[in-house]
Enzyme design. Structure first.
Site, PDB file in Angstrom:
ATOM      1  N   ASP A 382       0.866  -1.155   0.000  1.00 12.95           N
ATOM      2  CA  ASP A 382       0.000   0.000   0.000  1.00 12.95           C
ATOM      3  C   ASP A 382       0.916   1.222   0.000  1.00 12.95           C
ATOM      4  O   ASP A 382       2.115   1.097   0.237  1.00 12.95           O
ATOM      5  CB  ASP A 382      -0.850  -0.078   1.282  1.00 12.95           C
ATOM      6  CG  ASP A 382      -1.683   1.146   1.462  1.00 12.95           C
ATOM      7  OD1 ASP A 382      -2.220   1.625   0.456  1.00 12.95           O
ATOM      8  OD2 ASP A 382      -1.792   1.621   2.604  1.00 12.95           O
ATOM      9  N   THR A 659      -1.993   1.630  -4.974  1.00 13.62           N
ATOM     10  CA  THR A 659      -2.389   2.812  -4.237  1.00 13.62           C
ATOM     11  C   THR A 659      -3.683   3.387  -4.788  1.00 13.62           C
ATOM     12  O   THR A 659      -4.044   3.154  -5.932  1.00 13.62           O
ATOM     13  CB  THR A 659      -1.274   3.878  -4.292  1.00 13.62           C
ATOM     14  OG1 THR A 659      -1.774   5.065  -3.721  1.00 13.62           O
ATOM     15  CG2 THR A 659      -0.833   4.146  -5.705  1.00 13.62           C
ATOM     16  N   ASP A 661      -4.048   6.540  -5.009  1.00 15.15           N
ATOM     17  CA  ASP A 661      -3.714   7.886  -5.461  1.00 15.15           C
ATOM     18  C   ASP A 661      -3.850   8.069  -6.955  1.00 15.15           C
ATOM     19  O   ASP A 661      -3.936   7.107  -7.709  1.00 15.15           O
ATOM     20  CB  ASP A 661      -2.267   8.213  -5.071  1.00 15.15           C
ATOM     21  CG  ASP A 661      -2.167   8.604  -3.622  1.00 15.15           C
ATOM     22  OD1 ASP A 661      -3.088   9.273  -3.153  1.00 15.15           O
ATOM     23  OD2 ASP A 661      -1.181   8.206  -2.983  1.00 15.15           O
ATOM     24  N   LYS A 778      -7.003  -4.713  -5.246  1.00 15.22           N
ATOM     25  CA  LYS A 778      -5.742  -5.060  -4.582  1.00 15.22           C
ATOM     26  C   LYS A 778      -5.674  -6.568  -4.375  1.00 15.22           C
ATOM     27  O   LYS A 778      -4.678  -7.217  -4.691  1.00 15.22           O
ATOM     28  CB  LYS A 778      -5.638  -4.360  -3.223  1.00 15.22           C
ATOM     29  CG  LYS A 778      -5.344  -2.891  -3.305  1.00 15.22           C
ATOM     30  CD  LYS A 778      -5.138  -2.325  -1.909  1.00 15.22           C
ATOM     31  CE  LYS A 778      -4.844  -0.832  -1.991  1.00 15.22           C
ATOM     32  NZ  LYS A 778      -4.547  -0.225  -0.705  1.00 15.22           N
TER      33      LYS A 778
END
Lengths: 1154, 344
Positions: A382, A659, A661, A778
């Protein structure tokens, strides 16, 4: 007892049908009618009477113990019994009693805990003080400060002004805040979900006097927490005892097994087959012997009536099963558990993985996976909170198309000095910002700037605490929010306090109170949050902040121009690795809002699909927003992250960052933590919107990396233990590449038909970054690699969104950080900082793997050698299942003589110390390649044992043939021969152990020589007069030790066997070190003068930090080619710098050769 | 106070918990391994020579008297019907057979190490515990030599005792055609522990050992009961008969020799002088049915026990191999070390 049982049964049935829970406050009669579990808990498994039978029953369900019993039964059949019963009973009893003792002590502790917990007192509204165990569902209890939460409670009210309470969960050090419902009521009916184990979710409704309130997780106080900083609170028991979320969560862990476990099981199966094979040979031999010789030998030894050669052969088969059973080392499993536990303790004890700031030591939460830590090939990490500190600072912002804040590229004059916030008495002194223009803009009263900060001050879920006037503390759910609210505070929009209906600000010194009408909270799908407030003038406004893409989709066309400028700024910020949020607002119409509010209430009180309904309602109102600007907060990298990643990469571990982001942010972080590097040949970016494009990009990337790679993935189909698996083999790549893939493309790439394409391409890259991924993705990515690669995966994360990934990977590592304990609770290993990962893998993992493999190799060696001697002897004793050794030796060999030394080896051995492990991350490679223990290694052990056992039998055989003592008396008798053979064996395996030990500590040497001495002591004792006179038939070897161990030829034979067994091993190892050195041989510490370093080229001194590792890896004499990469970071601050210095063999010969 | 709590969870910083125990790492470096092999090799060669020479000095006279060949002296005794057969084996010694000379009998293809044979005895009984004369522990071990056909308990029970070697020998030196008997000493030929501790006679009843055996019968193959094993020496009877003790110490391998007598007395204390000898064999023990062989062996001993060339030869071979190996390793080491240097 009977009633209790039936109660249990009813309970069980009850659970099955319970779909919704109904309860009434303080109405015991009504609540009891549902037979809900009360608050008594029982974690203990046994009571006084059930302990022995239940525990034994459980133990005999294990294959190993059942096998023991099978052997025991065989031994009790006189025709078969080739060994006395005690050879099996003693180890069995030992194993059983160790387990029994452990279980007993565990259960006693549990009983004590249960009793302690069940007898805690709590004040119940209707009855006064009650013991915990008597608390019923539906009771209202009063908790006081620092008290444990009795059960899962619905909060009713608290002493604190806003009906808030503070709690501390047992494992978490931070305080959390819960809201409460503000009405104190005595009656009311609750309908809620049935007991479940989801800690983060609760749905229910509360009906008081016809009014219905929605209940969610915020209002539930879970058992296991402690009340803090709150004088008192009242709660309604919703779930009691076994139904509480805490209890529902315990004991349901998935059992992970290591690859060594699988291999071991396979080998044990193989050994069973092998055992049967050996026994079959011997029984055939017996048949032949009986037919040819035994027939005539009946002169001296008549057969039992009706026996013939074939019956005898059949019986002999089972007799040899008993004798040769030591090839299936049952004590193996016990020993493996012990050494894994030991190595787990070493992780727990490691000072260098202890984080002082947070007072957190590393923790091995699962004790059965250690050696797999030494075999990791893929790390899935992560980002936020794992690579970064998750401590946010407000760095940049873009307001109305204007960008503020320092840029990493350069400073303008106005930015040099830190801004002085003294004009604002409520400012946070720790906050710093460097752009004066922004302050000026605020002071000059620019409406957009003011609206921007007002939004930041209003749109959040932060709680403020003001213990003394002017001293504000913010309690934020996420650090981002904290940073943004603090920024607003310093720029004059101070968030001061909140009630469930209001938010109080101090706007540029003027106290202002907003009426809070709705909070449209954040979640992972929405990726935004909004608040609807009414300002003192009565105007309704919706403030929204969220991910830029999400906000931009919902903007009013008027903002399109501003959007372009802001997008530019956002890209710039993201390029600097900042976390960005877009901010927007919207003025609302009173009527429309009222109508919306009604529907919102409806949705929020519904029991089914509440979340989906709410999302839809939210969606309705969050549209046509007007853009204000964007904020950018910086999340600093944790200490040592680039170095760690560099080290791990050198160890040939591939790191994938997953991530949430933005792509640019992720890329930038990738660079700053040294995953993506300038010297990489190319970094592929996959960001497409259709499946076909994604596929094309992936294929193109792959072709570029490896032009010759075919269209069909190189699949190795294998069936392992009945499980069909498709394994994609690694493909050769020249140079290093990186891959960045965004969430959208990842969704396509993870589809069934494209999975392998993604896998092939991604696995060819050194570093992979997936951005904008959801928690589910994920887990999918991890699952993909786990399924199709013959590699061990590790997932590391800190937040709840990493839980699925942590649980999926072979090994899950949780970082205990800012985001609570959920990741840690579901992890196998946990610690406080990402940089400890390198120590966990490169030191502990490597050692554990090495130790486990050494242990297994040695263990199999010693048992095979031991057993094979019997096999050879069979040819000289008419295949009669006569043992070579004394029965007591057989009993004690694995139990005492050879137990401790091998444990010593497998707990203390290290090939190189921790410092050297860091210096040479390449040492990690053998684990990834499964080099230390594999089927090949096992075959070699088999051969080695075969050789040793041949020596161990035939040398004493030849030496004892027709020989006599030096006084002419007998020495070639069976008992002396047995003593000779067993002494030879024990000395050989002990010396072999010493040879296998790289790290001779006092402890392991003590174990080794101690065990040998114990052997002699025990032998002389058991063969002594006293023992014989007391237990005549058990110790018939009386006098053997005295009569034969004083003979020089016995000792000469022992010496000869030892040398013959050991020297070839030494010679082979020596020659291999010269001819085919492994990485280990190269970096093994040597006492070679170091002066020649200075004769190297002059630049060497400066590049000392480069380490020899690169030179080693580039050398032509390396067995495993590891790609060269230059070190960017000196190793001066590695956590092992204080290790004791050693002199090491310098490895520079190959430096210039490539 | 706060500080205490703060570092409360810090693990102990000890050498043990931090895995920094002081240690020595043995390394197979050329400086140790090559000289090590050489030294071990030379030492082994030395020991080997010593052993071999010692073994060579041991004199052994071995004679198979089974009587398989038609012309061998004991052939006629191999016919089963020929009871109480005696045959005579002659041999001559060209040099003095240095004393003390040990006289062994040897059997081959005889499986004293057969498991069922091996367990066929009762140690409790053999310690003279009369409780075990009538019962057995464990019951089935002695079977089928536990009770006779009339269900009388056999003492000593079991196959080992039952199959005791019962050929007897007399040795004569032939001096000018006359036979001079060589005195054979049968005392102390068993292990001290066997004679003194492991085996015990039952306490005599009214001074008579025979009474202690009341109610039992002799093993089937035995001509006389245990208390009459040695008619010449009343102290050599029961379970403490030397020949019985020697036999009960069962051999590890199917080919074995057991001490029969020692020649230590009288004129032969210094050994058997050169000359012709005649061995009278009272041939009782049948071995031909299972293709066994019987032999007698005269041997003397050295510090390393009886004659066994294997140990000496093995030491010599292993020693030489070590030396060769050390040379090989030196060559390999030199070659690879220097070639590495060339590269650098």
């Amino acid at each position: 007892m009977g009633s209790l049982l039936s109660a249990c049964r009813i309970n069980v049935e009850k659970k099955k049908v319970e779909e919704e829970r109904h309860l009434r406050a303080n109405d015991r009669e009504y609540n009891l009618s549902f037979m809900y579990a009360n608050n008594a808990i029982k974690t203990s498994k046994y009571n006084v009477f059930t302990f022995l039978p239940l525990n034994l029953f459980e133990q005999f369900q294990r294959l190993a113990n059942a096998y023991f019993v099978f052997l025991l039964i065989l031994q009790l059949i006189p025709q078969i019994s080739s060994l006395s019963w005690f050879t099996t009973v003693v180890p069995l009893l030992l194993v059983l009693s160790i387990t029994l003792a452990k279980d007993l002590s565990d259960d006693i502790t549990r009983h004590k805990n249960d009793k302690h917990v069940n007898n805690r007192k709590v004040e119940v509204l209707i009855n006064g003080d009650e013991k915990w165990m008597n608390v019923q569902v539906g009771d209202i209890v009063k908790l006081e400060n620092n008290e444990f939460v009795t059960a899962d409670l619905l909060l009713l009210s608290s002493s604190e002004p806003l009906n808030l309470i503070y709690i501390e969960t047992a494992e978490l050090d931070g305080t959390l805040i819960k809201y409460t419902i503000s009405i104190l009521y005595i009656s009311g009916e609750v309908r809620c979900e049935p007991p479940n184990n989801r800690l983060d979710k609760f749905t229910g409704t509360l009906t008081v006097r016809g009014e219905t309130f929605a209940l969610d997780n915020e209002r539930i106080l879970l058992r296991g927490c402690t009340l803090r900083n709150t004088e008192w609170c009242f709660g309604l028991v919703v779930f009691g005892g076994p139904d509480t979320k805490l209890m529902q969560n315990s004991g349901k862990s998935i059992f992970k097994r290591t690859s060594i476990d699988h291999l071991m099981n396979f080998l044990v199966m193989f050994i069973f087959g092998f055992l049967a094979f050996l026994c079959a040979i011997l029984s055939i031999g017996n048949g032949i012997w009986e037919y040819q010789e035994g027939n005539s030998f009946i002169t001296f030894l008549p057969r039992a009536d009706g026996a013939n050669a074939s019956l005898s052969a059949f019986l002999t088969f089972w007799s040899y099963v008993i004798i040769l059973n030591t090839v299936v080392p049952i004590s193996l499993y016990v020993s493996v558990e012990i050494l894994r536990l030991g190595n787990s303790y070493f992780i727990d004890w490691d000072c260098k993985m202890y984080h002082v700031k947070s007072n957190t030591p590393a923790q091995a939460r699962t004790t059965t996976l250690n050696e797999e830590l030494g075999q990791i090939k893929y790390i899935f990490s992560d980002k936020t909170g794992t690579l970064t500190q998750n401590i946010m600072t407000f760095n940049r912002c873009s307001i109305n198309g204007k960008s503020y804040g320092k840029s990493s590229k350069g400073f303008t004059v106005s930015m040099i000095k830190k801004i002085d916030f003294s004009w604002n008495s409520l400012a946070d002194s720790k906050f710093c910002f460097h752009d004066h223009k922004l302050v000026e803009a605020v002071k000059s009263g620019s409406p957009e700037v003011r609206a921007f900060f007002r939004l930041l001050a209003l749109c959040h879920t932060v709680m403020a605490e003001e213990k003394t006037e002017g001293e504000l503390f913010y309690q934020a759910q996420s650090p981002d929010e904290g940073a943004l609210v603090t920024a607003a505070r310093n720029f004059g929009f101070v968030f001061r306090s909140r009630t469930p209906e209001t938010i109080s600000l101090v706007e540029m010194g003027v106290p202002t109170t907003y009426e809070l009408l709705a909070v449209l909270d954040f979640n992972n799908v929405r990726k935004r949050m909004s608040v609807i407030v009414r300002n003192p003038e009565g105007k309704l406004t919706l403030y929204c902040k969220g991910a830029d893409t999400i906000i931009f989709e919902r903007l009013h066309p008027l903002s399109s121009k501003l959007m372009e400028v802001t997008t530019e700024h956002l890209n710039e910020y993201a390029g600097e690795g900042l976390r960005t949020l877009a901010l927007a607002y919207k003025d609302l119409d009173e009527d429309k809002f009222e109508e919306w509010k009604e529907r919102h209430h409806e949705a929020s009180t519904s029991l089914e699909d509440r979340e989906a309904k709410l999302d839809a309602i939210y969606e309705e109102i969050e549209k046509d927003l007007l853009l204000l600007g964007a904020s950018a907060v910086e999340d600093k990298l944790q200490d040592g992250v680039p170095q760690t990643i560099e080290q791990l990469a050198k160890a040939d571990i591939k790191i994938w960052v997953l991530t949430g982001d933005k792509q640019e942010t992720a890329e930038n972080i990738g660079y700053s933590c040294n995953m993506l590097r300038e010297e990489m040949k190319e970094i592929f970016i996959v960001a497409s919107n259709t499946a076909e494009e994604v596929r094309e990009e992936l294929v193109n990337a792959r072709k570029k990396m490896s032009p010759e790679s075919g269209d069909e993935p190189p699949i190795e189909k294998s069936r392992f233990l009945g499980k069909k698996s498709q394994v994609v083999e690694d493909e050769k790549v020249n140079g290093e590449y990186g891959l960045v893939i965004n969430g959208h493309s990842l969704a396509f790439a993870l589809q069934k038909d494209m999975q392998l394409e993604l896998l092939r391409t991604a696995c060819m890259c050194q570093a992979v970054i997936c951005c904008r991924v959801t928690p589910l993705q994920k887990a999918q990515v991890v699952e993909l690699v786990k399924k199709h690669k013959k590699a061990v995966t590790l997932a590391i994360g800190d937040g709840a969104n990493d839980v699925s990934m942590i649980k999926t990977a072979h090994i899950g590592v949780g970082i205990s950080g800012q985001e609570g304990m959920q990741a840690v609770l579901s992890s196998d290993f946990s610690f406080a900082q990402f940089r400890y990962l390198q120590r966990l893998l490169l030191v502990h993992g490597r050692w554990s793997y090495l130790r486990m493999c050494k242990f297994l190799r040695y263990f199999f060696y010693k048992n095979f050698t031991f057993t094979f001697v019997h096999f050879w002897y069979a040819f000289f004793c008419g295949f009669s299942a006569q043992t070579v050794y004394d029965e007591w030796f057989i009993t004690l060999y694995n139990l005492i003589y050879a137990a401790l030394p091998v444990i010593g080896l497998s707990l203390f051995d290290q090939d190189v110390n921790d410092r050297w492990s860091f210096q040479y991350p390449q040492l990690y490679a053998p684990g990834q390649l499964n080099q230390y223990f594999s089927k090949m290694a096992f075959a070699r052990i088999l051969l080695h044992s075969c050789y040793s056992s041949l020596i161990l039998f035939f040398v004493p055989w030849a030496a004892m043939c027709d020989t006599v003592r030096d006084d002419g008396k007998d020495i070639a008798d069976y008992q002396s021969f047995a003593l000779l053979a067993q002494t030879c064996l024990l000395i050989v395996v002990s010396v072999q152990l010493g040879l296998d030990t790289y790290y001779w500590t006092a402890v392991s040497q003590f174990f080794l020589w101690g065990s040998l001495s114990v052997y002699f002591a025990v032998t002389f004792t058991m063969y002594s007069n006293g023992m014989y006179l007391i237990f005549t038939s058990s110790f018939p070897f009386i006098g053997t030790a005295r009569n034969s161990l004083n003979q020089p030829n016995i000792w000469l034979t022992i010496f000869l066997t030892t040398i013959l067994c050991i020297l070839p091993v030494v010679a082979k190892r020596f020659l291999f070190i010269q001819l085919k050195p492994t990485i280990n041989d190269k970096v093994a510490p040597r006492k070679v003068p170091r002066r020649r370093i200075s004769t190297r080229r002059s630049g060497y001194a400066f590049s000392h930090a480069r380490g020899y590792g690169d030179l080693v890896t580039s050398g032509r004499f390396l067995r495993i080619p590891v790609k060269t990469r230059s070190a960017l970071f000196p190793h001066t601050d590695t956590p092992v710098a204080d290790s004791t210095p050693q002199t090491y063999r310098t490895i520079y010969e190959g430096a210039q050769s490539p | 106070m706060k500080n205490e709590g703060k570092s409360a969870q810090r693990p102990d910083n000890t050498a043990f918990t931090q895995q920094r125990l002081p240690a020595w790492q043995p390394i197979l470096s050329a400086g140790i391994v090559i000289p090590g092999f050489l030294i071990i090799g030379l030492a082994f060669i030395g020991i080997g020579i010593g052993l071999f020479l010692t073994s060579q000095t041991i004199q052994v006279q071995e004679m198979d008297y089974t009587g398989v060949e038609k012309d061998s002296p004991c052939f006629r005794c191999t016919i089963p019907s020929n009871l109480n057969c005696t045959c005579e084996v002659t041999f001559s010694l060209s040099t003095l057979f240095t004393g003390p000379v040990f006289f062994y009998y040897g059997l081959s293809n005889y499986y004293q190490n057969f498991r069922r044979y091996g367990v066929s005895k009762d140690y409790n009984q053999l310690t003279g515990d009369t409780r075990y004369f009538k019962s057995r522990s464990p019951e089935e071990d002695c079977s089928p030599y536990s009770y006779d056909s009339n269900n009388n308990p056999i003492v000593p029970c079991g196959a080992i005792a039952n199959s005791i070697f019962n050929d007897t020998f007399e040795l004569y030196q032939i001096i000018n055609g006359t036979k001079k008997q060589v005195p054979l000493d049968g005392r102390g030929i068993s292990w001290w522990t066997d004679y003194n501790i492991k085996y015990r006679n039952p306490s005599p009843v009214n001074g008579s050992l025979a009474k202690a055996f009341d109610g039992t019968v002799k093993p089937i193959n035995w001509p006389r009961p245990a208390y009459e094993l040695d008619l010449t020496d009343p102290n050599n009877n029961g379970f403490l008969n030397q020949d019985f003790l020697v036999w009960m110490r069962r051999a590890a391998l199917p080919q074995f020799r057991k001490l029969y007598r020692r020649i230590t007395d009288g004129d032969y204390a210094a050994g058997l002088p050169a000359g012709n000898y005649s061995l009278t064999v009272h041939y009782n023990y049948p071995v031909l049915s299972f293709d066994g062989r019987k032999k007698v062996v005269f041997s003397n001993v050295s510090w390393m026990g009886g004659k066994n060339n294997f140990l000496g030869l093995a030491y010599l071979v292993v020693g030489s191999l070590c030396v060769v190996m050390s040379v090989v390793m030196l060559v390999v080491y030199a070659k690879f070390k220097f070639s590495d240097d060339d590269d650098a």
